[in-house]
Design a protein around this motif. Sequence first.
Motif, mmCIF file in Angstrom:
data_model
loop_
_atom_site.group_PDB
_atom_site.id
_atom_site.type_symbol
_atom_site.label_atom_id
_atom_site.label_comp_id
_atom_site.label_asym_id
_atom_site.label_seq_id
_atom_site.Cartn_x
_atom_site.Cartn_y
_atom_site.Cartn_z
ATOM 1 N N SER B 165 0.996 54.698 29.365
ATOM 2 C CA SER B 165 0.859 53.758 28.178
ATOM 3 C C SER B 165 0.474 52.393 28.501
ATOM 4 O O SER B 165 0.366 52.096 29.643
ATOM 5 N N GLY B 167 0.766 48.288 28.472
ATOM 6 C CA GLY B 167 1.639 47.193 28.308
ATOM 7 C C GLY B 167 0.930 45.740 28.465
ATOM 8 O O GLY B 167 -0.451 45.979 28.807
ATOM 9 N N ALA B 186 9.850 40.673 25.598
ATOM 10 C CA ALA B 186 9.872 42.048 24.826
ATOM 11 C C ALA B 186 9.878 41.630 23.506
ATOM 12 O O ALA B 186 9.369 42.818 22.628
ATOM 13 N N GLN B 308 5.081 43.299 30.586
ATOM 14 C CA GLN B 308 5.817 43.288 29.448
ATOM 15 C C GLN B 308 5.557 44.429 28.427
ATOM 16 O O GLN B 308 4.330 44.722 28.402
ATOM 17 N N SER B 309 6.537 44.743 27.657
ATOM 18 C CA SER B 309 6.038 45.792 26.695
ATOM 19 C C SER B 309 5.061 44.973 25.685
ATOM 20 O O SER B 309 4.948 44.004 25.455
ATOM 21 N N THR B 312 4.947 43.249 18.980
ATOM 22 C CA THR B 312 4.683 44.060 17.870
ATOM 23 C C THR B 312 4.038 43.626 16.749
ATOM 24 O O THR B 312 3.587 42.311 16.868
ATOM 25 N N SER B 317 5.836 48.728 17.300
ATOM 26 C CA SER B 317 5.370 48.836 18.608
ATOM 27 C C SER B 317 3.748 49.105 18.362
ATOM 28 O O SER B 317 3.532 49.906 17.693
ATOM 29 N N ALA B 319 2.027 50.007 21.606
ATOM 30 C CA ALA B 319 1.911 50.213 22.695
ATOM 31 C C ALA B 319 1.048 51.642 22.429
ATOM 32 O O ALA B 319 1.411 52.716 21.821
ATOM 33 N N ILE B 386 9.249 49.291 31.801
ATOM 34 C CA ILE B 386 8.951 49.281 30.541
ATOM 35 C C ILE B 386 7.925 50.420 30.164
ATOM 36 O O ILE B 386 7.880 51.125 28.892
ATOM 37 N N HIS B 389 9.797 53.610 28.778
ATOM 38 C CA HIS B 389 10.304 53.649 27.532
ATOM 39 C C HIS B 389 8.976 53.859 26.376
ATOM 40 O O HIS B 389 8.962 54.799 25.789
ATOM 41 N N SER B 390 7.822 53.275 27.057
ATOM 42 C CA SER B 390 6.694 53.398 25.870
ATOM 43 C C SER B 390 6.069 54.805 26.458
ATOM 44 O O SER B 390 5.315 55.030 25.429
#
Lengths: 274, 448, 316
Positions: B165, B167, B186, B308-309, B312, B317, B319, B386, B389-390
């Motif tokens: 994913s 980032g 974030a 970092q994520s 938004t 999100s 991502a 991160i 999660h993504s």
Amino acid sequence: MRTVLSNTARYVGIVIGAFVLALPLLFMVSGSLKSATEINTFPPKLLPTTPVWQNFADAWNYLTGGVIANSFVFAIGIVGLQLIISLPAAFALAKIPFKWTGVIMASLVIPMFIPGNLTLIPLFIVTFQLGWLNSFAGLIIPMAAQCAFAILLFRQFFVSLPGGLIEAARIDGASWLRVLWSIALPLSRPALATFCSVSFLTAWNMYIWPQIVAPDPAHRVINVALAPLAGGENSLISPSVGLAGAVIAMVPVLIVFIVFQKWYIKGVAGTGLE
Amino acid sequence: MTSRTPRTRRKWVAALAVAAIIPMLAACAGNAKADGSAGTVDGSTIVLQTVNSLQPQFQKYADAYMKKYPKRKVEVRASTDDGAKYAQQLATARISGQLPDVFFNVDYLADTLAKANVPLDLASGIKDGKLGSLRIKDFAAPFVGQYRPISNPDEVTGLPVSADSVGLYWNKTLFDKYGVTEYPKADWTWDDMLRVAKEIQDKSGGKVYGLGSPLQDGSNQLVFGPVLRAFGADVYNGKTGKSDIGSPDAIKAWKLLISAYGTSSNPYSANANDPALAFSAGNVAMGIGSRAAIPGTQAALKDEWNVQSMPTINGKSTAGGGSYGLSISQTSKQQDAAWAFLKWFYSDAGMAVAQKVGGVIPPTNDGIDNGSWKDTGGKPPANIAIFGHSARTAVLLTQMPGSSGTVLTQATVKATQEVVLQHVSVEKAFQQAQDTVNAQLAKDFKKK
Amino acid sequence: MTTSTTPAVDVTTGRPEKTAPSAGRRSKRVDAITATAFVTPALIGFILFVIIPALGGLALSFFQWDLFSPPQFVGLDNIVRLFTDPDMWHALGVTALFVIMGVIPTVVLGFLLAVLVNTKLPGISVLRVFYFAPMIASAAVASVIWAALYDPRFGLVNQALSWVGINGPAWLSDTTWARPALVIMMIWGALPIVIILYLGGLQRVSDDIYAAASLDGAGAWRQLWSMTWPNVWPTTLLVTVLQAVGFVSGSFEVSLIMTNGGPLGTTQSLALYAYKVAFSDRDIGYASALSLFQLVLLGAIVLLVRLLVRIRKAYS
């Protein structure tokens, strides 16, 4: 007095012209020795602060020895095959009395002025039908067959050879092959030097043909490996490494050019033969 | 000179040539499909083809395999990073019967390659236990779904290697150098990202770009896909079978994305992979990139950096996600050896190597949550977690039927260039792009 | 005419000298057999890789074929498409622009530089090597170099422009400047051969006319244009034709490597368009029609130039 002045002015002009024309190549050498950060500095520097020889190691690792070997096989294969095909043909057309000479000459000349880049697609199809994609046969043979230049060049040279020598050898019972091998060839060194240098440089520098016929990594030649670095297809390779690769790609042709300069230029000027 | 005879001769040659060509053409209907099992395993040599930027890690996978099985050989070959050219090369290799045995596949090319009859269907082989006890359901469904041909969703033409994913990469050294202390957080929004990027770019006097352009040359679907989604538009809606990249919601997204050029990011560059604009070159303070770029960045960038994520938009999100995978070729004469390599690669032992040297996130449910990939051995990026999660939440690249994916890429690049270089309005350019894509989709559906 | 230093032969009528050993019929047969054997390999190559591709390309123009499935006869569809395809016309226009923007400066600059280095000053042979050097850089090498030179921020070109206060464009990403950028690079690569050909031409101009002109007191610049230039006219003609063909073919290579025809098709020549149709869309039939069309056009232009020259000669 006036000539001295104008000679000086001319000298300056010649040197400036030489510098401008050679500048991109000088830039290539200088850039190939800059570090990845130094080549991407603003404003750019003309010369590297400390030469980074590692670029050449990185470029070699990217290009790989195999690719360079492929390029030699490709270029030497074309030169060799063209010699084998064109020398006897040129000799026959020049020295052996034969009724088809005129027809063959005429048909060879017509397509000679069509640049190879424009007939690629049909040539690709034939190579494909022969099952030669991704092979050295497919790389070399179709290009070696485009040998009108070689035949014309050698024929022109053979025609100028003294007839008496050949006649004497024939009367002594020498075969035509023998005449070609022992009499004509030893006398043809200048023509051979011209042809080999021109043909080698042309073949080494080819890009599109090897790119479409043999793009696979096992048969890739150096220009096919190098070209993606100009179009930014590889973001991990810094431009300085790309320039080092360009230097590596130029070394063989540079050597051939310097050694054969006189004959090479003669051959290139010969494209004017009409 | 006897001119009559040669002329008749020439006519004959011409007639013969034409006669010879037509049957030659007709004879050339594709080769027979290989049956999926051939060759021996021990003593075999298989060719594994990948792309240039992944060559170092693939070589290490091959080395580890050959160490474990000294009687088997894997030859790694690398090819262009340009997706369209990569697909073109494999198609050429397919018609010449010279495909590599195992090759790098990637989500956005999966359908194109399947259409060109390049990859073997792996589903039945896996059912027959070619990968031991591993089954398709063990893979995270969205990622393996990227390799199901749209016209034939029971088949699987490739297995994902990594659940990747996107980032936000950021270069702390450059932030500090220009005195910008607002590091990416974030909960950043896109506006935060663009604002800080502009600040860095301005403070450096243009020496450093705040952000590598999010759209790249206009083709970066990994970024624009999720951004469009956040605004409520779809690159491709599987239900309606249409694209709405020209809808009013999408226009908002394009305007935001295009606004970055020259202010928060580099000016427009037609070169999608310009090394001077790569985050790893150290000239851009922030870059949007996939997890897969970590090993390359670790090798090239000496500065202090982290991830970092993605910021938004409207609380959603942005991502994007995707995967690259491995496929076996239809025409491989070493398919058993190819299966054996895959069996090792997707086993715990193989995946351990892949995580260690390639940093891949195993595309299995267990791998994403519990894999060893999070341990970077003290090297940056410290915030690597991160990506776990993504990987779960990412908006995956949309698969599109047939050649409409390629047409989409061409259309968004064209529209971006029209806006940036020729000052066409965003509305006009992208509505036109939408029309082009939908026309192609209609064509592709008709073919089926 | 010829610019080569080896003796020229009129190849269409050129007959070998008769060496005719007087051994009669048997030897004649031996001659015929040997000659046939000698020319056969070349002829096979010629038929297989020149004639068949040409005829095959012609034949394929009437088929639709993707290299996988059997080709389908589509009659004149590809030919009709050719004339109604806006991308084709656009690519044709781009090709014409490449040729016009490239050939004129190449010929003029090549002529002036050849005059400059056509001297016997000491050290000139070493200096001339620099003039010839760009010739040996392949398209790929040249592209790598010029891509770096054209980099909007770090490239030497924009750096040099900034010294004179110009903010240089993003050359290869700019719809206005991408084509000129490629043309400049191709001129650089084409100049050596033009200089070489002009040097050959200049050396055949007799020194006497200059002596006469000097007595007249003609200025150097006037001498150049009123005496030298008309005297190398045959070379100019040859160079123009060669370069026109060279720019058609060369622009294909460099735009494939550097811009892939972009941005917005501004560097997409006809040859590149045909290449993309063949290898990206795998539409071999239409690509063949495009290639054929291009060859026909090129042939027509070359014939037209020859015709014009003949008319000019007839009336002068």
